[in-house]
Scaffold this motif. Sequence first.
Motif, PDB file in Angstrom:
ATOM      1  N   LEU A 273       0.822  -1.212   0.000  1.00 28.85           N
ATOM      2  CA  LEU A 273       0.000   0.000   0.000  1.00 28.85           C
ATOM      3  C   LEU A 273       0.856   1.262   0.000  1.00 28.85           C
ATOM      4  O   LEU A 273       0.498   2.264  -0.604  1.00 28.85           O
ATOM      5  CB  LEU A 273      -0.917   0.014   1.222  1.00 28.85           C
ATOM      6  N   VAL A 274       2.000   1.202   0.687  1.00 29.74           N
ATOM      7  CA  VAL A 274       2.828   2.395   0.777  1.00 29.74           C
ATOM      8  C   VAL A 274       3.565   2.660  -0.539  1.00 29.74           C
ATOM      9  O   VAL A 274       3.635   3.796  -1.004  1.00 29.74           O
ATOM     10  CB  VAL A 274       3.838   2.272   1.934  1.00 29.74           C
ATOM     11  N   PHE A 275       4.077   1.602  -1.144  1.00 27.21           N
ATOM     12  CA  PHE A 275       4.955   1.847  -2.287  1.00 27.21           C
ATOM     13  C   PHE A 275       4.314   1.631  -3.656  1.00 27.21           C
ATOM     14  O   PHE A 275       4.708   2.240  -4.627  1.00 27.21           O
ATOM     15  CB  PHE A 275       6.206   0.976  -2.184  1.00 27.21           C
ATOM     16  N   TRP A 276       3.351   0.746  -3.755  1.00 26.11           N
ATOM     17  CA  TRP A 276       2.839   0.443  -5.086  1.00 26.11           C
ATOM     18  C   TRP A 276       1.351   0.714  -5.277  1.00 26.11           C
ATOM     19  O   TRP A 276       0.913   1.080  -6.337  1.00 26.11           O
ATOM     20  CB  TRP A 276       3.143  -1.017  -5.437  1.00 26.11           C
ATOM     21  N   PHE A 277       0.568   0.508  -4.240  1.00 19.50           N
ATOM     22  CA  PHE A 277      -0.880   0.519  -4.404  1.00 19.50           C
ATOM     23  C   PHE A 277      -1.430   1.635  -3.528  1.00 19.50           C
ATOM     24  O   PHE A 277      -2.250   1.425  -2.658  1.00 19.50           O
ATOM     25  CB  PHE A 277      -1.398  -0.853  -3.954  1.00 19.50           C
TER      26      PHE A 277
ATOM     27  N   ALA B 223      18.790  -7.575   7.274  1.00 22.83           N
ATOM     28  CA  ALA B 223      18.731  -6.117   7.182  1.00 22.83           C
ATOM     29  C   ALA B 223      19.125  -5.653   5.783  1.00 22.83           C
ATOM     30  O   ALA B 223      18.546  -4.693   5.261  1.00 22.83           O
ATOM     31  CB  ALA B 223      19.643  -5.482   8.226  1.00 22.83           C
ATOM     32  N   TYR B 224      20.087  -6.347   5.175  1.00 19.30           N
ATOM     33  CA  TYR B 224      20.507  -5.954   3.831  1.00 19.30           C
ATOM     34  C   TYR B 224      19.327  -6.101   2.858  1.00 19.30           C
ATOM     35  O   TYR B 224      19.056  -5.215   2.055  1.00 19.30           O
ATOM     36  CB  TYR B 224      21.700  -6.795   3.378  1.00 19.30           C
ATOM     37  N   VAL B 225      18.632  -7.225   2.973  1.00 17.45           N
ATOM     38  CA  VAL B 225      17.490  -7.460   2.086  1.00 17.45           C
ATOM     39  C   VAL B 225      16.395  -6.408   2.336  1.00 17.45           C
ATOM     40  O   VAL B 225      15.889  -5.779   1.406  1.00 17.45           O
ATOM     41  CB  VAL B 225      16.930  -8.891   2.296  1.00 17.45           C
ATOM     42  N   VAL B 226      16.063  -6.199   3.616  1.00 10.69           N
ATOM     43  CA  VAL B 226      15.036  -5.196   3.948  1.00 10.69           C
ATOM     44  C   VAL B 226      15.481  -3.815   3.458  1.00 10.69           C
ATOM     45  O   VAL B 226      14.694  -3.047   2.907  1.00 10.69           O
ATOM     46  CB  VAL B 226      14.765  -5.167   5.463  1.00 10.69           C
ATOM     47  N   GLY B 227      16.762  -3.530   3.645  1.00  8.55           N
ATOM     48  CA  GLY B 227      17.288  -2.233   3.232  1.00  8.55           C
ATOM     49  C   GLY B 227      17.137  -2.021   1.739  1.00  8.55           C
ATOM     50  O   GLY B 227      16.685  -0.972   1.284  1.00  8.55           O
ATOM     51  N   GLN B 228      17.510  -3.071   0.962  1.00  8.96           N
ATOM     52  CA  GLN B 228      17.402  -2.959  -0.491  1.00  8.96           C
ATOM     53  C   GLN B 228      15.953  -2.801  -0.930  1.00  8.96           C
ATOM     54  O   GLN B 228      15.647  -2.009  -1.813  1.00  8.96           O
ATOM     55  CB  GLN B 228      17.978  -4.233  -1.158  1.00  8.96           C
TER      56      GLN B 228
ATOM     57  N   ARG C  95      13.727   2.844  -0.622  1.00  8.03           N
ATOM     58  CA  ARG C  95      12.588   3.513  -1.244  1.00  8.03           C
ATOM     59  C   ARG C  95      12.064   4.660  -0.397  1.00  8.03           C
ATOM     60  O   ARG C  95      11.258   5.466  -0.847  1.00  8.03           O
ATOM     61  CB  ARG C  95      11.431   2.535  -1.422  1.00  8.03           C
ATOM     62  N   MET C  96      12.461   4.677   0.872  1.00  6.95           N
ATOM     63  CA  MET C  96      11.903   5.689   1.765  1.00  6.95           C
ATOM     64  C   MET C  96      12.601   7.040   1.643  1.00  6.95           C
ATOM     65  O   MET C  96      12.147   8.022   2.215  1.00  6.95           O
ATOM     66  CB  MET C  96      11.969   5.204   3.214  1.00  6.95           C
ATOM     67  N   VAL C  97      13.695   7.078   0.863  1.00  7.48           N
ATOM     68  CA  VAL C  97      14.399   8.351   0.708  1.00  7.48           C
ATOM     69  C   VAL C  97      13.457   9.358   0.050  1.00  7.48           C
ATOM     70  O   VAL C  97      12.939   9.114  -1.036  1.00  7.48           O
ATOM     71  CB  VAL C  97      15.656   8.171  -0.166  1.00  7.48           C
ATOM     72  N   GLY C  98      13.220  10.458   0.739  1.00 15.62           N
ATOM     73  CA  GLY C  98      12.385  11.513   0.164  1.00 15.62           C
ATOM     74  C   GLY C  98      10.891  11.272   0.269  1.00 15.62           C
ATOM     75  O   GLY C  98      10.106  12.106  -0.142  1.00 15.62           O
ATOM     76  N   ALA C  99      10.474  10.116   0.809  1.00 15.07           N
ATOM     77  CA  ALA C  99       9.037   9.851   0.932  1.00 15.07           C
ATOM     78  C   ALA C  99       8.488  10.590   2.146  1.00 15.07           C
ATOM     79  O   ALA C  99       9.233  10.929   3.054  1.00 15.07           O
ATOM     80  CB  ALA C  99       8.801   8.352   1.073  1.00 15.07           C
TER      81      ALA C  99
ATOM     82  N   GLU D  35       4.744   9.819   6.832  1.00 22.96           N
ATOM     83  CA  GLU D  35       3.718   8.804   7.074  1.00 22.96           C
ATOM     84  C   GLU D  35       4.050   7.493   6.361  1.00 22.96           C
ATOM     85  O   GLU D  35       3.821   6.417   6.895  1.00 22.96           O
ATOM     86  CB  GLU D  35       2.344   9.301   6.619  1.00 22.96           C
ATOM     87  N   SER D  36       4.607   7.593   5.151  1.00 20.81           N
ATOM     88  CA  SER D  36       4.961   6.373   4.424  1.00 20.81           C
ATOM     89  C   SER D  36       5.988   5.587   5.206  1.00 20.81           C
ATOM     90  O   SER D  36       5.935   4.353   5.262  1.00 20.81           O
ATOM     91  CB  SER D  36       5.554   6.698   3.060  1.00 20.81           C
ATOM     92  N   GLY D  37       6.961   6.310   5.783  1.00 20.28           N
ATOM     93  CA  GLY D  37       7.998   5.640   6.557  1.00 20.28           C
ATOM     94  C   GLY D  37       7.413   4.897   7.742  1.00 20.28           C
ATOM     95  O   GLY D  37       7.784   3.759   8.016  1.00 20.28           O
ATOM     96  N   VAL D  38       6.481   5.542   8.425  1.00 16.87           N
ATOM     97  CA  VAL D  38       5.841   4.906   9.576  1.00 16.87           C
ATOM     98  C   VAL D  38       5.162   3.612   9.144  1.00 16.87           C
ATOM     99  O   VAL D  38       5.386   2.542   9.715  1.00 16.87           O
ATOM    100  CB  VAL D  38       4.775   5.852  10.192  1.00 16.87           C
ATOM    101  N   LEU D  39       4.353   3.708   8.089  1.00 11.81           N
ATOM    102  CA  LEU D  39       3.577   2.547   7.657  1.00 11.81           C
ATOM    103  C   LEU D  39       4.482   1.434   7.151  1.00 11.81           C
ATOM    104  O   LEU D  39       4.286   0.264   7.481  1.00 11.81           O
ATOM    105  CB  LEU D  39       2.583   2.953   6.568  1.00 11.81           C
ATOM    106  N   ALA D  40       5.507   1.798   6.358  1.00 12.27           N
ATOM    107  CA  ALA D  40       6.374   0.777   5.782  1.00 12.27           C
ATOM    108  C   ALA D  40       7.132   0.037   6.879  1.00 12.27           C
ATOM    109  O   ALA D  40       7.217  -1.197   6.869  1.00 12.27           O
ATOM    110  CB  ALA D  40       7.352   1.420   4.800  1.00 12.27           C
ATOM    111  N   THR D  41       7.673   0.782   7.861  1.00 12.86           N
ATOM    112  CA  THR D  41       8.451   0.092   8.889  1.00 12.86           C
ATOM    113  C   THR D  41       7.540  -0.687   9.829  1.00 12.86           C
ATOM    114  O   THR D  41       7.935  -1.736  10.338  1.00 12.86           O
ATOM    115  CB  THR D  41       9.342   1.073   9.681  1.00 12.86           C
ATOM    116  N   LEU D  42       6.303  -0.218  10.028  1.00 14.08           N
ATOM    117  CA  LEU D  42       5.350  -1.027  10.790  1.00 14.08           C
ATOM    118  C   LEU D  42       5.113  -2.349  10.071  1.00 14.08           C
ATOM    119  O   LEU D  42       5.029  -3.414  10.687  1.00 14.08           O
ATOM    120  CB  LEU D  42       4.011  -0.295  10.940  1.00 14.08           C
ATOM    121  N   GLY D  43       5.019  -2.280   8.744  1.00 10.02           N
ATOM    122  CA  GLY D  43       4.828  -3.483   7.946  1.00 10.02           C
ATOM    123  C   GLY D  43       6.007  -4.433   8.110  1.00 10.02           C
ATOM    124  O   GLY D  43       5.833  -5.638   8.325  1.00 10.02           O
ATOM    125  N   VAL D  44       7.222  -3.883   8.028  1.00 12.16           N
ATOM    126  CA  VAL D  44       8.419  -4.713   8.186  1.00 12.16           C
ATOM    127  C   VAL D  44       8.419  -5.377   9.562  1.00 12.16           C
ATOM    128  O   VAL D  44       8.719  -6.574   9.697  1.00 12.16           O
ATOM    129  CB  VAL D  44       9.698  -3.858   7.993  1.00 12.16           C
TER     130      VAL D  44
END
Lengths: 328, 257, 290
Positions: free
Chosen positions: A305-309, C77-82, C87-91, C94-103
């Motif tokens: 949802l964050v990156f693609w959708f 961490a390398y895989v998650v980082g890649q 992708r979070m650079v410049g985002a 809120e996107s950062g919060v959601l993405a890292t919650l997902g991770v």
Amino acid sequence: MSLTDTAPQARRRDLRIPLAAILVVAALAAPFIGTRYVTHSLIIALIFMLPAHGLNLLVGYTGLLSLAQAAFFGIGAYTAGLLAVHYDTPFYVNLLAAGLVSGLLALPLGIPALRLRATSFVMCTLGFVIIGQAIAKNWISVTRGDMGLSGIPKPYFELGPLSFTVTGTTSFYYLALAVAALGTLAAWAIVRSPAGRNMVAIRENETLAESLGVPTWRYKLIVFMISAAFAGVGGSLYAHYLTVVSPLTFQMYYSTTMLIIVLGGGAGMISGTVFGSLLFVGLTEALRVAPEVRMIAYGFCLLVLVFWFKKGFAPLINRFWNAIGGSK
Amino acid sequence: MNAHLPILEIKNLSKSYGAVKAVNDVSMHINRGEIAGLIGPNGSGKSTFFDCSTGLARPDTGKVVLDGQDITGWSLNRIAREGRMLRSFQKTVTFKALDVEENLIIAGQMFTFPTLASTFGLGKLSRSRIAALRERARELIKMAGLWDVRHQPAGNLSGGQQKLIQFASMLMPEPKLILLDEPMAGINPKIIERVVDTIQYANKSLGVSFLVIEHNIDVVTSICQRVVVLDQGAKLVEGLPHDIIQDQRVREAYLGG
Amino acid sequence: MFSTLLEQVVNGIVTGSVYAIVAVGMTMIFGVLRAINFAHGEYYMLGTFGAWFATDYLGLSYEASIVVGVLSTVVVAYVVGQLVMRRMVGAPAESGVLATLGVALILQNTVIFVFGGGYKFFSGGYIEPVSILGFTLAEQRIIILVVCLLVFVGLELMVTYSRLGMAMRAVSQNVECCGVVGIDVPQVVLRTFVLGAALAALSGVLTAPVNVSVYGGMGELITFKTLPIIIMGGLGNVRGTFVAAMILGIAESLVATYIGLQYRDTVGFATLILMLMWRPHGLFSTQARF
């Protein structure tokens, strides 16, 4: 993106009303179509739909990302549970009280929290969930701590001479359906009102809204309270359905679930939240997905949802709705 | 509310950021029905002066009186709503995801709904108020020459068109006074003409007074009746546009003398 | 009475050291990415699990398990980082919060899915008590203190003298300019992130012998404790983070002794909320990054 204009003339047949009718019939007939477990899954989806509607008003319409929803859900659950256990009050009293208590508590919590921006606001709202859980665990004289409140009675009504108790899964389904439908209607009324337009204005550009006379601070506070009230109402249903409430009602995972419903279904869209509850909660419950697997799936959902959708299912729902509405 | 009193009077306004005195004891007024200009080199304190007068920033000292009422310390939204004094921004222009018509309706809403609670209504009264706003919005859209794009999201339009939307938005609430922060910055000459026309129309036909910050000196001389020059946070000179552009002190200030 | 107090303070400093090693990675990631990593505690958990797996399944020594724990976390961490962090650079925030919650959800529950949700017993490490200056401390706690000091001295040196350190400082000052002068921002983000995750894992492995129990949900608790620390320390400020970690460690230890053990885990968030209300930018400057 006009909110009121409709297609000037329809050459193709408008299938929206028949579809809506089918959906209503399906919702009413659901317990007789599916198994008891399916009905149970639908109940869970309907319960989560309420806090999700509240969150949608906050995140989708006003643009404030909050993780506090589970805290207000928990407060509502405990309020209803305590009233029912200690005072034996009828269901609708518990439901209203839960909404009221959650909504009013959101005022003192929202005043300091809403002064914070972006990430700080998110962390503060997360703190409410964690502190809520700590209180539920440690205020043993009231909450019975880790044991939780048990023996919450099934919902009962007392309307003049008529009084009855909702016992079976099927009847609880209709109760949840009625509450969720009213909640959906309320959310719809709010976003269609001039206030809904002001909320969108705040989301789009707070300073501009402010410069056009919109009291953004008061709106944000009111929406925060309304969203908490929605969560509280959902919590009361939850307490009555499970008949137990434990400190685990206050968990981050619930806030995340509600976020996924809203963002996945399509933030800033009432039908998106309805769809999201059925898809992300109803379906996973019905498929009996193991909790770990479900959380892993939720994690991937968030990333997608964050990156693609980014808009969730909103554009698809819109396109579908317009397509069956006949061509212009 | 005496007709001969100035619509806006700012007395001895000062504002410091740390050790920097951004605005230092500036007084000025705007007469009823006037288009006044505010010019000065970059960093002369124009924007800070604007922000302090409109409630976006709080002045350290000084007084802002709008139409006989002391509005010092009021918030931006209250000044707009109750004082009917609106301001524009250089960068913040439109609600990008909403269409042009919705942009204008939002601009008018807070002025037709008396209380915050009434904005949550969906009844007949509420609907008729919105219908009236839509009517007015359409008139202003026509006037601004945006009729063909009225159902497009504002963000899809050009910078100049967005400025026109902002402009039309500010006319929605029948304002007493509008403060414009560099309305011509970054828009092409054709649109400049249209903005100038709109300002003059609003001034003459709708009786709106203006204070305009502008770098385009041709625009200033053609629309403003009186110009105030700021330099290094203080008022340098005040007078008729033609006198101002010939003033030696003003030239020195701009050339960094 | 006084000796109990002193003992609790020393205990608090040890706990603070554990938090400090985790939090410093989180604050450095914030420095380069301007985003809070809500999954940071999960790397602490991964490190612990890696070490537990090494000792319990593979029968390796504790020293070898440290290597296994940290290295396996680095790979993850390398895989998650890649896939995510770059992708979070410049985002938007809120996107950062959601993405890292997902991770966080994915890492935590994958481990629970594979190893089960129950508590596991960690058997390695040096738990013999020793006496120094009248205090009795487990050897492992002394190791934690020493490693924490080494980590912070090492980081100071790295940030000041190494190429990555200088790039990190540059990115944290001004992202836009870095592109212009040829610094590969996503690469710096990736390396900082892997380094931060490795430190979290190290902290986890070092603490495991003291905590004894290992379970899938342990990372979340650590995330919640490091959040207040990095805010208090002034987001992105390494030295401030060190001090804040010590303060929280000692405060927790005192609360557990004098108020009640059950309130220990809420100290952090209560502090955080008060902090946010009172000084949203932390006790220490956010300007003095690194």
